[in-house]
Design a protein around this motif. Structure first.
Motif, PDB file in Angstrom:
ATOM      1  N   GLY A 114     -15.076  -3.348  32.810  1.00  0.00           N
ATOM      2  CA  GLY A 114     -16.025  -3.861  31.232  1.00  0.00           C
ATOM      3  C   GLY A 114     -16.321  -5.329  31.138  1.00  0.00           C
ATOM      4  O   GLY A 114     -15.356  -6.352  31.703  1.00  0.00           O
ATOM      5  N   ALA A 115     -16.820  -6.130  32.300  1.00  0.00           N
ATOM      6  CA  ALA A 115     -17.476  -7.080  32.515  1.00  0.00           C
ATOM      7  C   ALA A 115     -18.409  -8.109  32.308  1.00  0.00           C
ATOM      8  O   ALA A 115     -19.392  -8.858  32.906  1.00  0.00           O
ATOM      9  CB  ALA A 115     -18.103  -7.249  33.890  1.00  0.00           C
ATOM     10  N   GLY A 116     -18.401  -7.439  30.517  1.00  0.00           N
ATOM     11  CA  GLY A 116     -19.202  -8.431  29.416  1.00  0.00           C
ATOM     12  C   GLY A 116     -18.292  -9.911  29.449  1.00  0.00           C
ATOM     13  O   GLY A 116     -18.308 -10.226  30.014  1.00  0.00           O
ATOM     14  N   GLY A 168     -15.005  -9.512  29.597  1.00  0.00           N
ATOM     15  CA  GLY A 168     -14.685  -9.244  31.063  1.00  0.00           C
ATOM     16  C   GLY A 168     -14.720 -11.221  31.842  1.00  0.00           C
ATOM     17  O   GLY A 168     -14.373 -10.786  32.856  1.00  0.00           O
ATOM     18  N   CYS A 196     -16.374  -2.968  37.550  1.00  0.00           N
ATOM     19  CA  CYS A 196     -16.600  -2.083  36.847  1.00  0.00           C
ATOM     20  C   CYS A 196     -17.486  -2.446  35.744  1.00  0.00           C
ATOM     21  O   CYS A 196     -16.713  -2.781  34.725  1.00  0.00           O
ATOM     22  CB  CYS A 196     -15.408  -0.913  36.755  1.00  0.00           C
ATOM     23  SG  CYS A 196     -16.132   0.199  35.801  1.00  0.00           S
ATOM     24  N   ASP A 197     -18.972  -1.925  35.863  1.00  0.00           N
ATOM     25  CA  ASP A 197     -19.441  -1.955  34.535  1.00  0.00           C
ATOM     26  C   ASP A 197     -20.682  -1.123  34.726  1.00  0.00           C
ATOM     27  O   ASP A 197     -21.620  -0.814  35.823  1.00  0.00           O
ATOM     28  CB  ASP A 197     -20.014  -3.595  33.919  1.00  0.00           C
ATOM     29  CG  ASP A 197     -19.802  -3.564  32.489  1.00  0.00           C
ATOM     30  OD1 ASP A 197     -19.655  -3.755  31.661  1.00  0.00           O
ATOM     31  OD2 ASP A 197     -21.121  -2.556  31.793  1.00  0.00           O
ATOM     32  N   TYR A 200     -23.264  -1.422  32.573  1.00  0.00           N
ATOM     33  CA  TYR A 200     -24.406  -1.849  32.308  1.00  0.00           C
ATOM     34  C   TYR A 200     -24.186  -2.957  33.447  1.00  0.00           C
ATOM     35  O   TYR A 200     -24.292  -3.944  33.813  1.00  0.00           O
ATOM     36  CB  TYR A 200     -24.215  -2.553  31.018  1.00  0.00           C
ATOM     37  CG  TYR A 200     -25.443  -3.992  31.040  1.00  0.00           C
ATOM     38  CD1 TYR A 200     -26.591  -3.595  30.685  1.00  0.00           C
ATOM     39  CD2 TYR A 200     -25.931  -5.228  30.491  1.00  0.00           C
ATOM     40  CE1 TYR A 200     -28.419  -3.926  30.135  1.00  0.00           C
ATOM     41  CE2 TYR A 200     -26.520  -6.454  30.346  1.00  0.00           C
ATOM     42  CZ  TYR A 200     -27.570  -5.012  30.256  1.00  0.00           C
ATOM     43  OH  TYR A 200     -29.289  -5.836  29.539  1.00  0.00           O
ATOM     44  N   ASN A 242     -24.197  -6.830  34.131  1.00  0.00           N
ATOM     45  CA  ASN A 242     -23.006  -7.422  33.706  1.00  0.00           C
ATOM     46  C   ASN A 242     -22.413  -6.891  35.372  1.00  0.00           C
ATOM     47  O   ASN A 242     -21.503  -7.906  35.718  1.00  0.00           O
ATOM     48  CB  ASN A 242     -22.098  -6.573  32.923  1.00  0.00           C
ATOM     49  CG  ASN A 242     -22.872  -6.934  31.072  1.00  0.00           C
ATOM     50  OD1 ASN A 242     -23.528  -7.951  31.281  1.00  0.00           O
ATOM     51  ND2 ASN A 242     -22.079  -6.755  30.136  1.00  0.00           N
ATOM     52  N   ARG A 243     -22.559  -6.095  35.654  1.00  0.00           N
ATOM     53  CA  ARG A 243     -21.930  -5.221  37.070  1.00  0.00           C
ATOM     54  C   ARG A 243     -22.213  -6.596  38.450  1.00  0.00           C
ATOM     55  O   ARG A 243     -21.293  -7.132  38.804  1.00  0.00           O
ATOM     56  CB  ARG A 243     -21.972  -3.843  37.512  1.00  0.00           C
ATOM     57  CG  ARG A 243     -21.157  -3.673  38.050  1.00  0.00           C
ATOM     58  CD  ARG A 243     -21.914  -1.949  38.546  1.00  0.00           C
ATOM     59  NE  ARG A 243     -23.072  -1.745  39.260  1.00  0.00           N
ATOM     60  CZ  ARG A 243     -23.464  -1.632  37.841  1.00  0.00           C
ATOM     61  NH1 ARG A 243     -23.470  -0.936  36.890  1.00  0.00           N
ATOM     62  NH2 ARG A 243     -25.021  -0.730  38.237  1.00  0.00           N
ATOM     63  N   THR A 262     -17.934  -1.909  43.306  1.00  0.00           N
ATOM     64  CA  THR A 262     -18.285  -2.012  42.364  1.00  0.00           C
ATOM     65  C   THR A 262     -19.001  -0.622  41.757  1.00  0.00           C
ATOM     66  O   THR A 262     -18.692   0.103  42.213  1.00  0.00           O
ATOM     67  CB  THR A 262     -19.620  -3.165  42.093  1.00  0.00           C
ATOM     68  OG1 THR A 262     -20.903  -2.362  42.928  1.00  0.00           O
ATOM     69  CG2 THR A 262     -19.735  -4.607  42.337  1.00  0.00           C
ATOM     70  N   TYR A 267     -15.089   3.877  35.799  1.00  0.00           N
ATOM     71  CA  TYR A 267     -13.281   3.010  35.695  1.00  0.00           C
ATOM     72  C   TYR A 267     -12.900   4.195  36.250  1.00  0.00           C
ATOM     73  O   TYR A 267     -12.039   3.335  37.021  1.00  0.00           O
ATOM     74  CB  TYR A 267     -13.203   3.206  34.497  1.00  0.00           C
ATOM     75  CG  TYR A 267     -13.216   4.387  33.142  1.00  0.00           C
ATOM     76  CD1 TYR A 267     -11.182   4.022  33.663  1.00  0.00           C
ATOM     77  CD2 TYR A 267     -13.449   4.578  32.791  1.00  0.00           C
ATOM     78  CE1 TYR A 267     -10.891   5.571  32.659  1.00  0.00           C
ATOM     79  CE2 TYR A 267     -13.027   5.885  31.470  1.00  0.00           C
ATOM     80  CZ  TYR A 267     -11.892   6.532  31.775  1.00  0.00           C
ATOM     81  OH  TYR A 267     -11.265   7.566  31.165  1.00  0.00           O
ATOM     82  N   VAL A 304     -13.618  -3.199  27.980  1.00  0.00           N
ATOM     83  CA  VAL A 304     -14.611  -2.817  26.902  1.00  0.00           C
ATOM     84  C   VAL A 304     -15.049  -2.377  25.577  1.00  0.00           C
ATOM     85  O   VAL A 304     -13.607  -3.215  25.629  1.00  0.00           O
ATOM     86  CB  VAL A 304     -14.307  -1.241  27.840  1.00  0.00           C
ATOM     87  CG1 VAL A 304     -14.714  -1.074  28.850  1.00  0.00           C
ATOM     88  CG2 VAL A 304     -13.133  -0.224  27.511  1.00  0.00           C
TER      89      VAL A 304
END
Length: 165
Positions: free
Chosen positions: A32-34, A37, A58-59, A61, A64-65, A82, A86, A102
């Motif tokens: 979750g790299a929003g 993250g 891991c994302d 979107y 964000n990734r 990447t 998950y 996430v």
């Protein structure tokens, strides 16, 4: 239980790997790299002197990734692996710990899978929104020896601590 800051958790996780050599690092994956993250990624950057590195992102979107991967490449000098899944990240044997950021509905399930995969974990709050999933995650954590911390919202910010005093 005492409350731990994210930095204290990362320090404890790094200390849990004392057998690592000078070239070995505690390898962390971000799931979750929003916004959250990215904030956790900045916290890990502050701890880089502890011989930790983000090596996986891991994302689902892509923006964000890619943004997180670029941040990691700049901070640690090499791009991370990447993925959008998950479970793929959890299967990577060289990832020691994960940061789970996430949307809330995924926290329990991913935390359970993380500890079942032998990963230490920091999980954003709330740990769960579905009781059955939260209970399964709790049981998985209790039956293993992984280091796990669940986040709290602003509980250790200095102005809240001052207000409590």
């Amino acid at each position: 239980m005492s409350q731990l800051s994210r930095r204290t958790f990362l320090s404890a996780a790094a200390a849990a790997y004392p057998a690592a050599g000078a070239n070995d690092r505690l390898s962390i994956g971000i799931i979750g790299a929003g916004n959250r993250g990215q904030a956790l990624l900045r916290e890990v950057e502050k701890c880089s002197a502890l011989n930790v590195a983000v090596t996986a992102v891991c994302d689902v979107y892509k923006p964000n990734r890619e943004r997180a991967a670029a941040t990691v490449a700049k901070a640690w000098g090499q791009p991370p692996r990447t993925t959008v899944d998950y479970r793929e990240l959890l299967a990577w044997k060289d990832v020691d710990a994960v940061l789970i950021a996430v949307p809330d509905f995924g926290h329990s399930r991913i935390l359970q899978h993380a500890v079942e995969a032998g990963k230490d974990a920091y999980c954003e709050k709330p740990m769960g929104v579905d009781f059955a999933e939260a209970k399964s995650a709790w049981q998985a954590v209790k039956s293993r020896k992984q280091v796990v911390q669940i986040g709290t919202q602003r509980r250790s910010d200095p102005h809240f601590v001052a207000a409590a005093k």
